[in-house]
Enzyme design. Sequence first.
Site, mmCIF file in Angstrom:
data_model
loop_
_atom_site.group_PDB
_atom_site.id
_atom_site.type_symbol
_atom_site.label_atom_id
_atom_site.label_comp_id
_atom_site.label_asym_id
_atom_site.label_seq_id
_atom_site.Cartn_x
_atom_site.Cartn_y
_atom_site.Cartn_z
ATOM 1 N N THR A 1 -3.744 17.636 -4.489
ATOM 2 C CA THR A 1 -4.731 16.689 -5.038
ATOM 3 C C THR A 1 -4.556 15.468 -5.022
ATOM 4 O OG1 THR A 1 -3.071 17.006 -7.033
ATOM 5 C CG2 THR A 1 -4.897 18.151 -7.162
ATOM 6 N N LYS B 1 3.247 16.172 -0.229
ATOM 7 C CA LYS B 1 1.917 15.961 0.478
ATOM 8 C C LYS B 1 1.792 15.035 1.241
ATOM 9 C CE LYS B 1 0.081 17.552 -3.850
ATOM 10 N NZ LYS B 1 -0.775 17.103 -5.178
ATOM 11 N N SER C 1 -8.387 14.774 -6.167
ATOM 12 C CA SER C 1 -8.982 14.863 -7.346
ATOM 13 C C SER C 1 -8.530 13.625 -8.249
ATOM 14 C CB SER C 1 -8.512 16.050 -8.230
ATOM 15 O OG SER C 1 -8.605 17.381 -7.447
ATOM 16 N N GLY D 1 -0.692 11.171 4.341
ATOM 17 C CA GLY D 1 -0.823 12.083 3.100
ATOM 18 C C GLY D 1 -2.221 12.738 3.134
#
Length: 176
Positions: A5, A37, A128, A49
């Site tokens: 995310t 991430k 997100s 990232g």
Amino acid sequence: MFKSTTILSVRHKGVVAIGGDGQVTMNSFIVKKYACKIRKLYNEKVIVGFAGSAADAFALLERFESKLEKFQGNMLRSAHELAKDWRTDKVLRRLESLLTAVDKDYSLLISGNGEIIEPDDGIIGIGSGGQFATAAARALVAHSGLSARQIVEEALKITAEICVYTNANIRVEEIK
């Protein structure tokens, strides 16, 4: 499909920090709470990232790392070559992920349609919760004396409070 995310990078006061939350989801189901991430590449001079499909992101990270090796750490050239490949290769074109890459000079958003964007303010949020994190970071840059690392941490904490696809298990790396 497993999705990672929120990633945020902030360039502030001569330092660039990049951080990500730890959540990985499959549809609306949390399958992992402590994912990493962000990755350091090319002798820890570049930090990347990713958000989107985790498998796709790892495939892109491998390609980007090979470009960095080929072009001796020139992140801008490596990003352009990756974006060109990503846009023209039939297999790569299907990958669903976004990358943000930072080094001492550049902060870049690399997308699957061959775009490379360097933001005017040095702030990039993807995934997100990327828009929430970007908004929070911009407010913190404008109205606080926090460091780049602290801004990333605080903005991601704010994002975790309002985005169900972002958690507060935050990891941050920086380049000074």
